[in-house]
Design a protein around this motif. Structure first.
Motif, PDB file in Angstrom:
ATOM      1  N   PRO A  87      13.771   1.111   5.372  1.00  0.00           N
ATOM      2  CA  PRO A  87      13.619  -0.219   4.762  1.00  0.00           C
ATOM      3  C   PRO A  87      12.353  -0.920   5.258  1.00  0.00           C
ATOM      4  O   PRO A  87      12.118  -0.990   6.462  1.00  0.00           O
ATOM      5  CB  PRO A  87      14.888  -0.950   5.207  1.00  0.00           C
ATOM      6  CG  PRO A  87      15.899   0.137   5.332  1.00  0.00           C
ATOM      7  CD  PRO A  87      15.129   1.304   5.906  1.00  0.00           C
ATOM      8  N   GLY A  88      11.546  -1.372   4.337  1.00  0.00           N
ATOM      9  CA  GLY A  88      10.278  -2.013   4.680  1.00  0.00           C
ATOM     10  C   GLY A  88       9.122  -1.043   4.663  1.00  0.00           C
ATOM     11  O   GLY A  88       7.968  -1.447   4.739  1.00  0.00           O
ATOM     12  N   CYS A  89       9.411   0.247   4.576  1.00  0.00           N
ATOM     13  CA  CYS A  89       8.351   1.266   4.631  1.00  0.00           C
ATOM     14  C   CYS A  89       8.554   2.312   3.539  1.00  0.00           C
ATOM     15  O   CYS A  89       9.278   3.299   3.715  1.00  0.00           O
ATOM     16  CB  CYS A  89       8.336   1.910   6.016  1.00  0.00           C
ATOM     17  SG  CYS A  89       7.011   3.117   6.217  1.00  0.00           S
ATOM     18  N   HIS A  90       7.944   2.037   2.387  1.00  0.00           N
ATOM     19  CA  HIS A  90       7.968   2.980   1.272  1.00  0.00           C
ATOM     20  C   HIS A  90       6.590   2.985   0.638  1.00  0.00           C
ATOM     21  O   HIS A  90       5.838   2.027   0.778  1.00  0.00           O
ATOM     22  CB  HIS A  90       8.995   2.554   0.213  1.00  0.00           C
ATOM     23  CG  HIS A  90      10.409   2.612   0.685  1.00  0.00           C
ATOM     24  ND1 HIS A  90      11.032   1.537   1.263  1.00  0.00           N
ATOM     25  CD2 HIS A  90      11.326   3.622   0.662  1.00  0.00           C
ATOM     26  CE1 HIS A  90      12.269   1.870   1.588  1.00  0.00           C
ATOM     27  NE2 HIS A  90      12.470   3.131   1.236  1.00  0.00           N
ATOM     28  N   ASN A  91       6.272   4.036  -0.061  1.00  0.00           N
ATOM     29  CA  ASN A  91       5.026   4.079  -0.834  1.00  0.00           C
ATOM     30  C   ASN A  91       5.308   3.572  -2.242  1.00  0.00           C
ATOM     31  O   ASN A  91       6.428   3.685  -2.735  1.00  0.00           O
ATOM     32  CB  ASN A  91       4.501   5.514  -0.917  1.00  0.00           C
ATOM     33  CG  ASN A  91       3.718   5.885   0.338  1.00  0.00           C
ATOM     34  OD1 ASN A  91       3.168   5.005   1.016  1.00  0.00           O
ATOM     35  ND2 ASN A  91       3.678   7.170   0.643  1.00  0.00           N
ATOM     36  N   ASN A  92       4.248   2.996  -2.835  1.00  0.00           N
ATOM     37  CA  ASN A  92       4.329   2.589  -4.231  1.00  0.00           C
ATOM     38  C   ASN A  92       5.402   1.522  -4.496  1.00  0.00           C
ATOM     39  O   ASN A  92       6.048   1.519  -5.524  1.00  0.00           O
ATOM     40  CB  ASN A  92       4.569   3.834  -5.107  1.00  0.00           C
ATOM     41  CG  ASN A  92       4.237   3.552  -6.558  1.00  0.00           C
ATOM     42  OD1 ASN A  92       3.356   2.729  -6.840  1.00  0.00           O
ATOM     43  ND2 ASN A  92       4.951   4.191  -7.466  1.00  0.00           N
ATOM     44  N   THR A  93       5.600   0.651  -3.526  1.00  0.00           N
ATOM     45  CA  THR A  93       6.441  -0.531  -3.749  1.00  0.00           C
ATOM     46  C   THR A  93       5.482  -1.715  -3.839  1.00  0.00           C
ATOM     47  O   THR A  93       4.276  -1.524  -3.940  1.00  0.00           O
ATOM     48  CB  THR A  93       7.447  -0.714  -2.592  1.00  0.00           C
ATOM     49  OG1 THR A  93       6.742  -0.755  -1.371  1.00  0.00           O
ATOM     50  CG2 THR A  93       8.458   0.424  -2.569  1.00  0.00           C
ATOM     51  N   CYS A  94       5.988  -2.955  -3.799  1.00  0.00           N
ATOM     52  CA  CYS A  94       5.013  -4.043  -3.851  1.00  0.00           C
ATOM     53  C   CYS A  94       5.071  -4.937  -2.625  1.00  0.00           C
ATOM     54  O   CYS A  94       6.093  -5.010  -1.948  1.00  0.00           O
ATOM     55  CB  CYS A  94       5.075  -4.820  -5.152  1.00  0.00           C
ATOM     56  SG  CYS A  94       6.662  -5.444  -5.582  1.00  0.00           S
ATOM     57  N   ALA A  95       3.951  -5.576  -2.372  1.00  0.00           N
ATOM     58  CA  ALA A  95       3.775  -6.368  -1.159  1.00  0.00           C
ATOM     59  C   ALA A  95       3.749  -7.841  -1.507  1.00  0.00           C
ATOM     60  O   ALA A  95       3.152  -8.234  -2.507  1.00  0.00           O
ATOM     61  CB  ALA A  95       2.467  -5.983  -0.483  1.00  0.00           C
ATOM     62  N   VAL A  96       4.429  -8.644  -0.698  1.00  0.00           N
ATOM     63  CA  VAL A  96       4.369 -10.098  -0.897  1.00  0.00           C
ATOM     64  C   VAL A  96       3.967 -10.768   0.412  1.00  0.00           C
ATOM     65  O   VAL A  96       4.296 -10.281   1.490  1.00  0.00           O
ATOM     66  CB  VAL A  96       5.725 -10.672  -1.390  1.00  0.00           C
ATOM     67  CG1 VAL A  96       5.991 -10.276  -2.828  1.00  0.00           C
ATOM     68  CG2 VAL A  96       6.879 -10.283  -0.504  1.00  0.00           C
ATOM     69  N   CYS A 118       0.085  -3.566  -4.446  1.00  0.00           N
ATOM     70  CA  CYS A 118       0.985  -2.449  -4.167  1.00  0.00           C
ATOM     71  C   CYS A 118       1.093  -2.242  -2.660  1.00  0.00           C
ATOM     72  O   CYS A 118       0.185  -2.579  -1.914  1.00  0.00           O
ATOM     73  CB  CYS A 118       0.475  -1.173  -4.836  1.00  0.00           C
ATOM     74  SG  CYS A 118       0.643  -1.276  -6.624  1.00  0.00           S
ATOM     75  N   HIS A 119       2.206  -1.715  -2.237  1.00  0.00           N
ATOM     76  CA  HIS A 119       2.509  -1.562  -0.810  1.00  0.00           C
ATOM     77  C   HIS A 119       2.654  -0.088  -0.490  1.00  0.00           C
ATOM     78  O   HIS A 119       3.358   0.639  -1.187  1.00  0.00           O
ATOM     79  CB  HIS A 119       3.813  -2.307  -0.512  1.00  0.00           C
ATOM     80  CG  HIS A 119       4.229  -2.298   0.915  1.00  0.00           C
ATOM     81  ND1 HIS A 119       5.217  -1.474   1.403  1.00  0.00           N
ATOM     82  CD2 HIS A 119       3.787  -3.010   1.975  1.00  0.00           C
ATOM     83  CE1 HIS A 119       5.368  -1.691   2.706  1.00  0.00           C
ATOM     84  NE2 HIS A 119       4.519  -2.617   3.073  1.00  0.00           N
ATOM     85  N   ASN A 120       1.963   0.357   0.543  1.00  0.00           N
ATOM     86  CA  ASN A 120       2.102   1.730   1.003  1.00  0.00           C
ATOM     87  C   ASN A 120       2.364   1.720   2.486  1.00  0.00           C
ATOM     88  O   ASN A 120       2.044   0.753   3.169  1.00  0.00           O
ATOM     89  CB  ASN A 120       0.846   2.544   0.686  1.00  0.00           C
ATOM     90  CG  ASN A 120       0.730   2.784  -0.810  1.00  0.00           C
ATOM     91  OD1 ASN A 120       1.630   3.352  -1.433  1.00  0.00           O
ATOM     92  ND2 ASN A 120      -0.353   2.297  -1.395  1.00  0.00           N
ATOM     93  N   CYS A 121       2.945   2.786   2.984  1.00  0.00           N
ATOM     94  CA  CYS A 121       3.334   2.793   4.388  1.00  0.00           C
ATOM     95  C   CYS A 121       3.173   4.191   4.956  1.00  0.00           C
ATOM     96  O   CYS A 121       3.660   5.156   4.371  1.00  0.00           O
ATOM     97  CB  CYS A 121       4.780   2.332   4.506  1.00  0.00           C
ATOM     98  SG  CYS A 121       5.327   2.195   6.204  1.00  0.00           S
TER      99      CYS A 121
END
Ligand SMILES: *[C@@H]1O[C@H](CO)[C@@H](O)[C@H](O)[C@H]1NC(C)=O
Ligand SMILES: *[C@@H]1O[C@H](CO)[C@@H](O)[C@H](O)[C@H]1NC(C)=O
Ligand SMILES: *[C@@H]1O[C@H](CO)[C@@H](O)[C@H](O)[C@H]1NC(C)=O
Ligand SMILES: *[C@@H]1O[C@H](CO)[C@@H](O)[C@H](O)[C@H]1NC(C)=O
Ligand SMILES: *[C@@H]1O[C@H](CO)[C@@H](O)[C@H](O)[C@H]1NC(C)=O
Ligand SMILES: *[C@@H]1O[C@H](CO)[C@@H](O)[C@H](O)[C@H]1NC(C)=O
Length: 439
Positions: free
Chosen positions: A115-124, A106-109
């Motif tokens: 764009p590129g900076c959101h919480n609860n998105t995913c990271a690759v 999961c991706h947090n910022c």
């Protein structure tokens, strides 16, 4: 388990039917014709000697330059450079899109949402192919526009409304050519361009690259099983030579090499370089390596045999002080009228005796100064079995003015070498692009 599979299948079907043609009938047209194939232009960067493409993304559509990378799994782009788009969307962590992209993290910022900076998105993971540094990007979707082509005649632009890509930081662009904002991924992954185009447009998973040898004329990449009429009436998709295409542990494209000869002299290849199971030496194809890299013992053999053949066969040619990164440079070469300078031909014999990829002077030599040519291969050092890259990494200079087709359906590589020898080139394709079709 089965129901998840069917759900995914239905979902991918829904996505695959969302094709919108911008010129003919937008949006509400119910029988959108499938394009026969797709193309994008390729230019050569003067300073890095690498190849770049440009296409439009976002809403409103904006042209963006990308480095062509045969090994990348995701198209990635610098999102810190003023990413403005009303259609940007970052799928939620654990969503179907994230699962589909193999994104388990999961991706947090912590900074401001953009764009590129959101919480609860995913990271690759994304890789800078020039520094090999790995970074993390936010998985995202946005509009991508690409030109269609039918029988080599360029047509309208087609839209992928939710093209999956990764949003990276500008620090991922280290050593990139000026103005290049990311990587156009042509790797063997369903998130890379060939497979996303295949599923969106119902095209077979086949693409071909034809890299230009000079920076003033465009080359081309074709997606789909189509004719490659680089010159009117001359279809290079016919009479390609084929060899098996395999995928390495890092996802890289590999072809088998059984032997190498230079102007009839057979080279001795150290047995440690051959695969114990197949007996072949693996050659990786890389557009992010400017010149072919050879394992040290192979490099020394080629350097020695090429140099002696070069000097033996042409009386006036002189070996001069080498210019880095090359080790063999020549002056006063013999000019063969209308074709090229004279150089011993390097033949790579592939999986069969009668399937050979030959390297003629425009691909074996590089003119570093007026009248001064160097052998365009570099020393890759010692080969470590099972680690790092293949003993042979075929680089961009050796791919220029060759048609190289990656058939991911039949796992084979089709090629046609040395177009320039028959006075053709990758730069003769008529683009005549239709004007931008904004939404
Ligand atoms: C391509 O062109 C041919 C002949 O002009 C036409 O019959 C065919 O329908 C076209 N195909 C597509 C996919 O547009
Ligand atoms: C993400 O959550 C953290 C902690 O709740 C918060 O400080 C941050 O501002 C959020 N980031 C975004 C982009 O919303
Ligand atoms: C690159 O080379 C082309 C053709 O040789 C030339 O027109 C162009 O100005 C060069 N660009 C740069 C940035 O040097
Ligand atoms: C591509 O086209 C060629 C010739 O038209 C055909 O032989 C081949 O089977 C096609 N491949 C695919 C994957 O459709
Ligand atoms: C190349 O040839 C010219 C004239 O034939 C001669 O003057 C020159 O010295 C030669 N250069 C080298 C590096 O041998
Ligand atoms: C190579 O030989 C095989 C038969 O062994 C033949 O089927 C094939 O067409 C030949 N390929 C070329 C490129 O000549």
């Amino acid at each position: 388990m089965a129901s998840i599979f069917y759900f995914l299948l239905i979902l991918s079907f829904i996505f695959s039917t969302q094709i919108i043609f911008t010129k003919s009938k937008p949006l509400h047209h119910s029988h959108v014709p499938k394009p026969e194939a797709l193309i994008f232009p390729v230019v050569k960067d003067n300073s890095s000697h690498l190849h770049i493409t440009e296409f439009k993304k976002r809403t409103p559509l904006k042209p963006i330059s990308f480095l062509i990378d045969l090994n990348a799994r995701f198209l990635w782009v610098n999102c810190q450079g003023n990413y403005l788009s009303s259609s940007y969307n970052a799928p939620h962590c654990h969503s179907i899109q994230c699962m589909d992209a193999g994104a388990r993290q999961c991706h947090n910022c912590l900074s401001k949402q953009k764009p590129g900076c959101h919480n609860n998105t995913c990271a690759v993971p994304i890789t800078n192919p020039l520094t090999r540094r790995i970074a993390v990007g936010e998985l995202a979707q946005d509009v991508l526009s690409i030109q269609t082509v039918n029988q080599s005649i360029p047509g309208t632009s087609a839209i992928v409304p939710r093209f999956l890509f990764a949003c990276a930081l500008s620090s991922s662009l280290q050593r990139f050519p000026k103005n290049v904002q990311g990587v156009a991924a042509l790797g063997h992954a369903h998130t890379a361009l060939p497979m996303q185009f295949a599923s969106n447009f119902g095209l077979p998973p086949i693409f071909a690259i034809c890299l230009p040898s000079s920076s003033d004329k465009k080359g081309v990449v074709f997606f789909g099983n189509t004719s490659y009429a680089l010159h009117p009436g001359l279809d290079f998709s016919r009479n390609l030579y084929y060899t098996p295409l395999t995928i390495g542990s890092q996802g890289e494209y590999l072809i088998p090499v059984s032997s190498i000869t230079i102007h009839r002299r057979h080279l001795v290849i150290h047995p440690k370089l051959a695969s114990k199971t197949t007996g072949f030496v693996s050659a990786m194809i890389s557009t992010t390596t400017a010149y072919t890299i050879l394992e040290n013992s192979l490099f020394r053999t080629i350097h020695e045999v090429f140099t002696s053949e070069m000097l033996r066969a042409s009386r006036h040619t002189r070996q001069v002080k080498a210019i880095e990164p090359f080790t063999a440079c020549f002056a006063n070469l013999t000019i063969v009228p209308k074709t090229d300078v004279w150089a011993p031909i390097i033949h790579f014999t592939l999986h069969k005796k009668n399937v050979t990829w030959s390297i003629l002077s425009s691909n074996s030599l590089v003119e570093v100064e007026k009248g001064l040519h160097c052998l365009a291969f570099v020393d890759g050092g010692k080969y470590k079995d099972g680690h790092g890259q293949a003993p042979i990494v075929i680089g961009a200079h050796q791919l220029e003015d060759n048609v190289v087709q990656f058939d991911l359906e039949q796992s084979r590589l089709g090629f046609r070498y040395a177009l320039r020898f028959s006075r053709h080139s990758c730069s003769a394709f008529e683009f005549n692009p239709s004007p931008p079709q904004g939404q």
